[in-house]
Write a protein that holds these residues in place. Structure first.
Motif, mmCIF file in Angstrom:
data_model
loop_
_atom_site.group_PDB
_atom_site.id
_atom_site.type_symbol
_atom_site.label_atom_id
_atom_site.label_comp_id
_atom_site.label_asym_id
_atom_site.label_seq_id
_atom_site.Cartn_x
_atom_site.Cartn_y
_atom_site.Cartn_z
ATOM 1 N N ASN A 43 0.914 -1.204 0.107
ATOM 2 C CA ASN A 43 0.148 -0.167 -0.108
ATOM 3 C C ASN A 43 0.852 1.090 0.009
ATOM 4 O OD1 ASN A 43 -2.176 1.875 0.463
ATOM 5 N ND2 ASN A 43 -2.202 1.478 2.514
ATOM 6 N N LEU A 44 1.300 1.779 -0.979
ATOM 7 C CA LEU A 44 2.387 2.609 -1.371
ATOM 8 C C LEU A 44 1.408 4.061 -1.073
ATOM 9 C CD1 LEU A 44 5.087 3.944 -2.143
ATOM 10 C CD2 LEU A 44 4.391 3.689 -4.422
ATOM 11 N N LYS A 45 2.049 4.705 -0.137
ATOM 12 C CA LYS A 45 1.412 5.942 0.597
ATOM 13 C C LYS A 45 2.192 7.338 -0.080
ATOM 14 C CE LYS A 45 -0.442 8.296 4.609
ATOM 15 N NZ LYS A 45 -0.679 8.068 6.166
ATOM 16 N N ILE A 46 3.551 7.152 0.269
ATOM 17 C CA ILE A 46 4.470 8.435 -0.060
ATOM 18 C C ILE A 46 5.787 7.918 -0.618
ATOM 19 C CG2 ILE A 46 5.869 10.279 1.195
ATOM 20 C CD1 ILE A 46 3.780 10.088 3.542
ATOM 21 N N ILE A 47 6.106 8.518 -1.455
ATOM 22 C CA ILE A 47 7.704 8.562 -1.993
ATOM 23 C C ILE A 47 8.520 9.774 -1.879
ATOM 24 C CG2 ILE A 47 9.020 8.363 -4.084
ATOM 25 C CD1 ILE A 47 6.630 7.252 -5.570
ATOM 26 N N VAL A 48 9.388 9.459 -0.887
ATOM 27 C CA VAL A 48 10.380 10.665 -0.627
ATOM 28 C C VAL A 48 11.833 10.459 -1.237
ATOM 29 C CG1 VAL A 48 11.175 11.937 1.432
ATOM 30 C CG2 VAL A 48 9.187 10.522 1.726
ATOM 31 N N ARG A 49 12.299 11.701 -1.760
ATOM 32 C CA ARG A 49 13.718 11.546 -1.922
ATOM 33 C C ARG A 49 14.245 12.801 -1.623
ATOM 34 N NH1 ARG A 49 12.507 14.633 -6.851
ATOM 35 N NH2 ARG A 49 10.644 13.998 -8.078
ATOM 36 N N GLY A 50 15.769 12.737 -1.326
ATOM 37 C CA GLY A 50 16.782 14.187 -1.190
ATOM 38 C C GLY A 50 16.366 14.653 -2.663
ATOM 39 N N ASP A 51 17.075 16.026 -2.627
ATOM 40 C CA ASP A 51 17.232 16.654 -3.595
ATOM 41 C C ASP A 51 18.433 16.848 -4.701
ATOM 42 O OD1 ASP A 51 18.857 18.292 -2.263
ATOM 43 O OD2 ASP A 51 17.528 20.078 -2.317
ATOM 44 N N PRO A 77 15.623 17.725 1.132
ATOM 45 C CA PRO A 77 16.931 17.649 1.468
ATOM 46 C C PRO A 77 17.841 17.151 2.732
ATOM 47 C CG PRO A 77 15.896 19.856 1.541
ATOM 48 C CD PRO A 77 15.029 19.202 1.089
ATOM 49 N N GLY A 78 16.615 16.974 3.292
ATOM 50 C CA GLY A 78 17.291 16.245 4.812
ATOM 51 C C GLY A 78 17.680 14.827 4.475
ATOM 52 N N TRP A 79 17.212 14.131 3.441
ATOM 53 C CA TRP A 79 17.719 12.946 3.152
ATOM 54 C C TRP A 79 19.181 13.075 2.067
ATOM 55 C CZ3 TRP A 79 16.143 8.679 5.385
ATOM 56 C CH2 TRP A 79 14.744 8.708 5.927
ATOM 57 N N ASN A 80 19.392 14.091 2.030
ATOM 58 C CA ASN A 80 20.764 14.229 1.369
ATOM 59 C C ASN A 80 21.960 13.626 2.027
ATOM 60 O OD1 ASN A 80 19.412 15.491 -0.701
ATOM 61 N ND2 ASN A 80 20.255 17.550 -0.334
ATOM 62 N N GLU A 81 23.236 13.235 1.310
ATOM 63 C CA GLU A 81 24.197 12.653 1.888
ATOM 64 C C GLU A 81 25.251 13.822 2.397
ATOM 65 O OE1 GLU A 81 25.851 10.384 3.131
ATOM 66 O OE2 GLU A 81 26.321 9.105 1.458
ATOM 67 N N LYS A 143 23.674 14.306 11.835
ATOM 68 C CA LYS A 143 22.987 13.415 12.547
ATOM 69 C C LYS A 143 21.561 13.795 12.506
ATOM 70 C CE LYS A 143 22.987 10.542 16.621
ATOM 71 N NZ LYS A 143 23.679 10.082 17.763
ATOM 72 N N ALA A 144 21.682 15.067 13.139
ATOM 73 C CA ALA A 144 20.099 15.717 13.447
ATOM 74 C C ALA A 144 19.174 15.803 12.375
ATOM 75 C CB ALA A 144 20.442 17.184 14.033
ATOM 76 N N ARG A 145 19.815 16.507 11.241
ATOM 77 C CA ARG A 145 18.865 16.463 10.116
ATOM 78 C C ARG A 145 18.359 15.101 9.588
ATOM 79 N NH1 ARG A 145 20.937 15.328 5.109
ATOM 80 N NH2 ARG A 145 23.221 15.694 4.695
ATOM 81 N N VAL A 146 19.246 14.304 9.653
ATOM 82 C CA VAL A 146 18.777 12.936 9.150
ATOM 83 C C VAL A 146 17.539 12.296 9.888
ATOM 84 C CG1 VAL A 146 19.216 10.445 8.347
ATOM 85 C CG2 VAL A 146 20.865 12.539 7.744
ATOM 86 N N THR A 165 17.489 7.886 -1.057
ATOM 87 C CA THR A 165 18.493 8.733 -0.211
ATOM 88 C C THR A 165 20.180 7.985 -0.894
ATOM 89 O OG1 THR A 165 19.082 8.997 1.851
ATOM 90 C CG2 THR A 165 18.177 7.047 1.650
ATOM 91 N N SER A 166 20.752 8.149 0.511
ATOM 92 C CA SER A 166 22.042 7.772 -0.035
ATOM 93 C C SER A 166 22.612 6.773 1.292
ATOM 94 C CB SER A 166 23.264 8.953 -0.110
ATOM 95 O OG SER A 166 22.989 9.766 -1.259
#
Length: 232
Positions: A43-51, A77-81, A143-146, A165-166
């Protein structure tokens, strides 16, 4: 119960001045992953990706298989490397660019495999945070943003969430869920394959998370595609 799938991007362009772009192999990995991932997600609800560009490119192959509007798409962008070039430059200014790294390898007669120890030393300096070195983003800030980005999706109720993400964010969240010290962060980070899948189960009532699988890449680990397994 909901499920969060953390997807590491396909192989980046390590030999290019623009690292943040999938290589031809990275595109192929993403294409192979897409139908497999679709078959796993219920049941796919959300797709999230970094920018980052490599997140977008990896996600595109999966999104193209879906019906329009079948899931909410979020860019965070919180999911960025972490910025590995900034971390290397803080350790040795010559290592800021791919060209500088190449020159460093040639001058010191190091193989790419031997360069791993230099990279790990630079990462240790960043992780420890004990030196006077300043970074564009410290380990504590990373660490805080991720973890904040993870919290944003952890309590989204019933439904599956796919995150592109990365390796850094995946390693951090895995370490966090397992209660591992930060010294173990790179042990996980170094082992993650491109287009690998990490699966987290979330109790919709309590929000409790369970790491179900880490770095799953069975679609690549067969004779016909084993040569497509990469780690950069």
């Amino acid at each position: 119960m909901s499920t969060i799938y953390l997807i590491r991007h396909g192989q980046a362009s390590a030999k290019s001045e623009n690292y943040d772009c999938l290589s031809a192999l990275g595109e192929e990995q993403s294409q192979l992953l897409a139908p497999h991932l679709k078959s796993c997600v219920g049941n796919l609800k959300i797709i999230v990706r970094g920018d980052m560009q490599r997140h977008l490119q990896t996600a595109a192959h999966f999104e193209n298989l879906l019906e329009t509007g079948s899931a909410e798409i979020r860019i965070n962008p919180g999911w960025n490397e972490y910025d590995h070039q900034d971390i290397l430059a803080a350790y040795n200014p010559q290592l800021r660019t791919p060209a500088g790294i190449k020159a460093y390898l040639e001058a010191n007669k190091l193989t790419k495999k031997e360069f791993k120890s230099v990279f790990l030393d630079a990462m240790k300096q960043w992780l420890d945070g004990n030196s006077s070195t300043t970074y564009a983003e410290s380990w504590i800030q990373f660490k805080a943003r991720v973890l904040s980005s993870f919290e944003d999706i952890r309590l989204n109720g019933n439904g599956d969430i796919v995150v592109f993400t990365s390796g850094g964010p995946i390693s951090l969240i895995t370490s966090h869920l397992l209660g591992l010290p930060h010294e173990k962060f790179m042990n996980i980070n170094w082992s993650l394959v491109n287009a690998g899948v990490t699966k987290i189960l979330v109790n919709s009532k309590t929000g409790h998370c369970t790491l179900s699988s880490l770095n799953e890449h069975s679609i690549f680990d067969v004779e016909s595609t084993r040569n497509r397994i990469t780690y950069t």
